[in-house]
Structure formats: structure tokens, C-alpha cells
Scaffold this active site. Structure first.
Site, PDB file in Angstrom:
ATOM      1  N   LEU A  43     -15.310   3.870   6.679  1.00 16.67           N
ATOM      2  CA  LEU A  43     -15.772   4.986   5.854  1.00 16.67           C
ATOM      3  C   LEU A  43     -14.796   5.314   4.731  1.00 16.67           C
ATOM      4  O   LEU A  43     -15.053   6.227   3.946  1.00 16.67           O
ATOM      5  CB  LEU A  43     -16.001   6.227   6.729  1.00 16.67           C
ATOM      6  CG  LEU A  43     -17.102   6.086   7.787  1.00 16.67           C
ATOM      7  CD1 LEU A  43     -17.277   7.396   8.539  1.00 16.67           C
ATOM      8  CD2 LEU A  43     -18.423   5.649   7.165  1.00 16.67           C
ATOM      9  N   GLY A  44     -13.702   4.584   4.654  1.00 20.30           N
ATOM     10  CA  GLY A  44     -12.746   4.805   3.577  1.00 20.30           C
ATOM     11  C   GLY A  44     -13.171   4.118   2.291  1.00 20.30           C
ATOM     12  O   GLY A  44     -14.208   3.447   2.223  1.00 20.30           O
ATOM     13  N   GLN A  45     -12.349   4.285   1.266  1.00 21.10           N
ATOM     14  CA  GLN A  45     -12.647   3.740  -0.058  1.00 21.10           C
ATOM     15  C   GLN A  45     -12.884   2.241  -0.012  1.00 21.10           C
ATOM     16  O   GLN A  45     -13.865   1.732  -0.557  1.00 21.10           O
ATOM     17  CB  GLN A  45     -11.470   4.053  -0.980  1.00 21.10           C
ATOM     18  CG  GLN A  45     -11.602   3.501  -2.396  1.00 21.10           C
ATOM     19  CD  GLN A  45     -10.292   3.596  -3.160  1.00 21.10           C
ATOM     20  OE1 GLN A  45      -9.247   3.149  -2.686  1.00 21.10           O
ATOM     21  NE2 GLN A  45     -10.337   4.188  -4.339  1.00 21.10           N
ATOM     22  N   LEU A  46     -12.006   1.514   0.661  1.00 27.75           N
ATOM     23  CA  LEU A  46     -12.113   0.058   0.708  1.00 27.75           C
ATOM     24  C   LEU A  46     -13.133  -0.398   1.728  1.00 27.75           C
ATOM     25  O   LEU A  46     -13.911  -1.315   1.483  1.00 27.75           O
ATOM     26  CB  LEU A  46     -10.740  -0.542   1.026  1.00 27.75           C
ATOM     27  CG  LEU A  46      -9.683  -0.352  -0.049  1.00 27.75           C
ATOM     28  CD1 LEU A  46      -8.297  -0.633   0.513  1.00 27.75           C
ATOM     29  CD2 LEU A  46      -9.957  -1.247  -1.235  1.00 27.75           C
ATOM     30  N   TYR A  73       5.123   4.429   5.968  1.00 35.23           N
ATOM     31  CA  TYR A  73       3.987   3.565   5.622  1.00 35.23           C
ATOM     32  C   TYR A  73       4.449   2.135   5.373  1.00 35.23           C
ATOM     33  O   TYR A  73       3.905   1.175   5.924  1.00 35.23           O
ATOM     34  CB  TYR A  73       3.302   4.143   4.383  1.00 35.23           C
ATOM     35  CG  TYR A  73       2.109   3.356   3.884  1.00 35.23           C
ATOM     36  CD1 TYR A  73       1.022   3.094   4.706  1.00 35.23           C
ATOM     37  CD2 TYR A  73       2.062   2.912   2.558  1.00 35.23           C
ATOM     38  CE1 TYR A  73      -0.077   2.391   4.236  1.00 35.23           C
ATOM     39  CE2 TYR A  73       0.973   2.218   2.084  1.00 35.23           C
ATOM     40  CZ  TYR A  73      -0.100   1.956   2.928  1.00 35.23           C
ATOM     41  OH  TYR A  73      -1.185   1.261   2.449  1.00 35.23           O
ATOM     42  N   LYS A  83       3.789  -1.354   7.632  1.00 37.86           N
ATOM     43  CA  LYS A  83       3.098  -2.493   7.047  1.00 37.86           C
ATOM     44  C   LYS A  83       3.953  -3.761   7.088  1.00 37.86           C
ATOM     45  O   LYS A  83       3.436  -4.860   7.327  1.00 37.86           O
ATOM     46  CB  LYS A  83       2.670  -2.180   5.615  1.00 37.86           C
ATOM     47  CG  LYS A  83       1.482  -1.223   5.525  1.00 37.86           C
ATOM     48  CD  LYS A  83       0.246  -1.827   6.159  1.00 37.86           C
ATOM     49  CE  LYS A  83      -0.989  -0.979   5.946  1.00 37.86           C
ATOM     50  NZ  LYS A  83      -2.202  -1.599   6.522  1.00 37.86           N
ATOM     51  N   ILE A 143      -5.526   1.134  -5.815  1.00 38.22           N
ATOM     52  CA  ILE A 143      -6.936   0.768  -5.994  1.00 38.22           C
ATOM     53  C   ILE A 143      -7.683   1.921  -6.647  1.00 38.22           C
ATOM     54  O   ILE A 143      -7.631   3.062  -6.168  1.00 38.22           O
ATOM     55  CB  ILE A 143      -7.595   0.408  -4.651  1.00 38.22           C
ATOM     56  CG1 ILE A 143      -6.785  -0.663  -3.919  1.00 38.22           C
ATOM     57  CG2 ILE A 143      -9.026  -0.047  -4.876  1.00 38.22           C
ATOM     58  CD1 ILE A 143      -6.646  -1.961  -4.663  1.00 38.22           C
TER      59      ILE A 143
END
Length: 405
Positions: free
Chosen positions: A80-83, A211, A215, A241
Site C-alpha cells: 500500500l506504499g508509494q512503490l 535506516y 539496509k 522517488i
């Protein structure tokens, strides 16, 4: 007497064993077995087993009852996120709606639910994820569930849990069930000691944000699973993005999305980064295209992790491009003596990326530069505002007061 009793007991046991177990007993036994195995052999988190998802569609040839050829079945977490939402749409157009299972921990909009399978999936819950993988016969996983940079800095403990434990669960599933796993990384995996300009794939990486640390951990762990267990792990370091389709999601580069909404709606933007902060950026459709090209490449590539990028710009350069279309747009910047906490995050990231390896190995090539991105973002957000005004006008015209009159 003893022989008779023993014989009766064996006969009774045989009758019981021949009876089918109830579904309740089966579920209880499976849950208990998974919990026991997890407690003794797994280092990642497991909670109670998930309720059953809707039965996945079956693909059988009715004439000979043999399995018909099928597309890969893909699970997308954080859909449901942008990407995630954009990638789900693209993959469904390629492989059919029924072959792309979207998941998240939030309720999806009705339109999204109607377009194809959607399941609740907590990435911290291994048994829930495994149930989905098995029941839906998943072949590939695109793992988007993560806390982004600014949100992660405000809640480091949660970021460590979600970003690392969730990913480790996915890696273990990929190992056990032979899945192809795509999990993007970020420019945040670099650090202040990384070369800032034209940063290559392989370089000094010492991130100083939660973050970035999570990653980089995931990159290294994914490469370990590839070398040690043969997991087909793939990743790309995403830049910022840009998309008009979803609101900003808590990233440091999200100023470059938020600025367009303010330019259209208010004519002014209070930027949280300094005007000269240069960061690599990319339009959403380019990011999805690069992800699909990387994900669908038929064989494992020479590297697990690649840089991909399109262009780099500063807030001042972006503002100047917006002002070509909206001359009255204004912007303000933080006091240099009191910078926003996100400034330190941005300062630790590269200003531009060398993505020549991705261009060589799987044909990555962007379609949008800054000028084209700006025009498209402004057009899309203006269309959204016009649609909102039309709905508001219709409500006023046809509302209860108008009907009473």
C-alpha cells in the site's frame, strides 16, 4: 487377560489412527510444531499462526488434470506504499491479477482490493508469512515493508525490528521454499565517509542512521544467503522517488514530493533541507521499470546489489524548475544555526550515483530527467486538485441544503 487387553488397545489405536484428523486438530498440530521448531532453531520472531487467507486460484488443465503452465506467482509486502502499489499494478498487467498477491498490515482501498488478491501480512510473523507462501504457491517475493529514514530515526527500536527481522524472515523463507527475493536497498546504506560524487556500487559504506544501518545489514545478509544457500537474492539501491500518486511516506528525500503539493495548493513551501543539498532522484515509473527489469532477469546476475539512478538536483534547482511553470511560487529554508534533523541524514548520503553496472548487466535506463519529472508532477497534482474542487462543488450544489431549497 493381559494379552486380550493389549490386543484390544492396539485395535482401538488402529481405528483411531485410520480416522481423519479434524481441521481444528490439524491446525493446532501445525501451529505447535512450527512454534516448537521456531523456538529451538530460528533466531527470528514467530507469533501465533495466521488465519487462513482466501483459497488461491487453481491452475489445472481440465482435459488431462495435469498442471497447466503458469506465470510466476508474486507476493509483494508493503503493497500500500508509494512503490508497492505501483509495482503491484505493473506486475498484474504482466502476469494477470490472480498471480500477484498484495499484502500489508493496513486495510486496502476498495479499488485496490477489487483488482486482485490482497492478504494481511505481518512481516514479523514467520508462520503467517510461510502460510501465505505455501497456500498461494508463491515463487517470487518483493519485500517493501520497512520504516523509512526520518520515521526510523524517531523510533530506532521499531526500525531495527521491522527492517531487519522482517527481512530475515523473508530470507529464511526464500531459502526453505526456493523463492526469488527482491528487497530494495537505499542510498542511505552509504555514509558520510563514502565518496559523495558518482558513488560506485562497491565503496566505503559506514552509514550513521538506523535506516542505513538496517539496509546495509540486509545487503550483506542477502549476499551471504546467496553464497551460502543459493538464495536468488536481488536488490537495488533506490534514490529519492518522486510520485504524485501517493503522499510522502516519511523519507528524507520526500521534500521533493511534498514541494509539488505546496506549489499547487498554497504557492509556498517551507523546505526542511538547505537549498544546496544535492541528492539523487528518480521518477516512480522509472523505479518500477528498473525493479521489474531486475526482478524478471531470467538468471542471477554478477552482483546481488546495484545502484540505479536518473538525475540529481538540489532544492534550489528544483524550485527554479517549478518556477518556470509557476512563477509566483516561493520557498523558504531552515536557519543554518538550527537545521532540521533530516539535514544530517541527507548530508550523509551521496549527491550522485554511478549506476553503470546496472546499465551493463540488466539494461537499466531511465526515461525521466528533472525537467520532464517536474512537468508531469505539476500536471498530475493540478488534476487532483481540480477533481477535488469538482467534488466539493458538486457536494455544495447537490447537498442537503440545496435539496431543501
Amino acid at each position: 487377560m493381559l494379552r486380550t487387553t493389549t490386543a484390544s488397545m492396539w485395535a482401538s489405536s488402529a481405528r483411531i489412527l485410520r480416522q481423519p484428523l479434524s481441521s481444528t486438530t490439524t491446525r493446532f498440530s501445525r501451529t505447535a510444531a512450527v512454534s516448537s521448531l521456531s523456538a529451538s532453531t530460528r533466531l527470528f520472531s514467530v507469533s501465533a499462526a495466521a488465519s487462513s487467507p482466501p483459497p488461491p486460484p487453481q491452475h489445472y488443465n481440465s482435459t488431462n488434470n495435469a498442471a497447466a503452465p503458469r506465470h510466476p506467482r508474486v507476493l509483494v509486502t508493503g503493497s500500500l506504499g508509494q512503490l508497492g502499489s505501483g509495482l503491484v499494478k505493473e506486475l498484474r498487467s504482466m502476469y494477470g491479477n490472480e498471480n500477484v498477491v498484495a499484502s500489508d498490515i493496513r486495510k486496502a482501498p476498495e479499488e485496490f482490493m477489487a483488482s486482485g488478491p490482497f492478504v494481511y501480512a505481518d512481516v514479523m510473523n514467520y508462520s503467517m508469512l510461510e502460510r501465505i507462501v505455501v497456500d498461494w504457491r508463491i515463487d517470487w517475493v518483493v519485500h517493501y515493508s520497512a520504516l523509512l529514514s526520518a520515521v526510523a530515526e524517531k523510533n530506532p527500536a521499531l526500525a531495527l525490528s521491522v527492517n531487519m527481522t522482517g527481512f530475515q524472515n523473508m530470507l529464511e523463507l526464500a531459502k526453505v521454499h526456493r523463492l526469488r527475493l527482491y528487497s530494495p536497498s537505499t542510498i542511505g546504506a552509504f555514509g558520510p565517509s563514502t565518496p559523495k560524487d558518482n558513488t560506485p556500487d562497491l565503496t566505503i559504506m559506514r552509514p550513521n542512521t538506523i535506516y542505513g544501518i538496517t539496509k546495509l545489514h540486509n545487503e550483506l545478509l542477502g549476499e551471504y544467503y546467496r553464497e551460502k544457500f543459493g538464495v536468488d537474492f536481488r536488490s537495488a539501491r533506490y534514490p529519492g522517488i518522486l510520485s504524485a500518486d501517493t503522499p510522502p511516506g516519511g523519507g528524507t528525500t520526500d521534500y521533493a514530493v511534498d514541494i509539488f503539493h505546496h506549489a499547487i495548493r498554497t504557492g509556498h513551501y517551507d523546505c526542511f533541507l538547505s537549498k544546496d543539498t544535492r541528492l539523487p532522484m528518480m521518477y516512480l515509473s522509472d523505479c518500477i521499470k528498473g525493479t521489474v527489469d531486475h526482478l524478471t532477469y531470467p538468471t542471477p546476475l554478477p552482483q546481488s546489489v546495484y545502484n540505479i539512478a536518473a538525475c540529481s538536483f538540489t532544492p534550489a534547482e528544483l524550485t527554479a524548475e517549478i518556477q518556470k511553470h509557476l512563477p509566483h511560487f516561493t520557498i523558504s529554508y531552515p536557519d543554518a544555526a538550527r537545521p532540521d534533523f533530516r539535514q544530517a541524514i541527507a548530508d550523509s548520503w551521496p549527491g550522485s550515483l554511478d549506476d553503470s553496472m546496472a546499465r551493463r548487466d540488466f539494461g537499466w535506463k531511465e526515461e525521466f530527467g528533472m525537467e520532464r519529472m517536474v512537468k508531469l508532477m505539476l500536471d498530475k497534482i493540478q488534476a487532483q486538485v481540480n477533481a477535488e474542487k469538482k467534488v466539493a462543488s458538486s457536494t455544495v450544489t447537490n447537498g442537503p441544503a440545496a435539496m431543501a431549497a
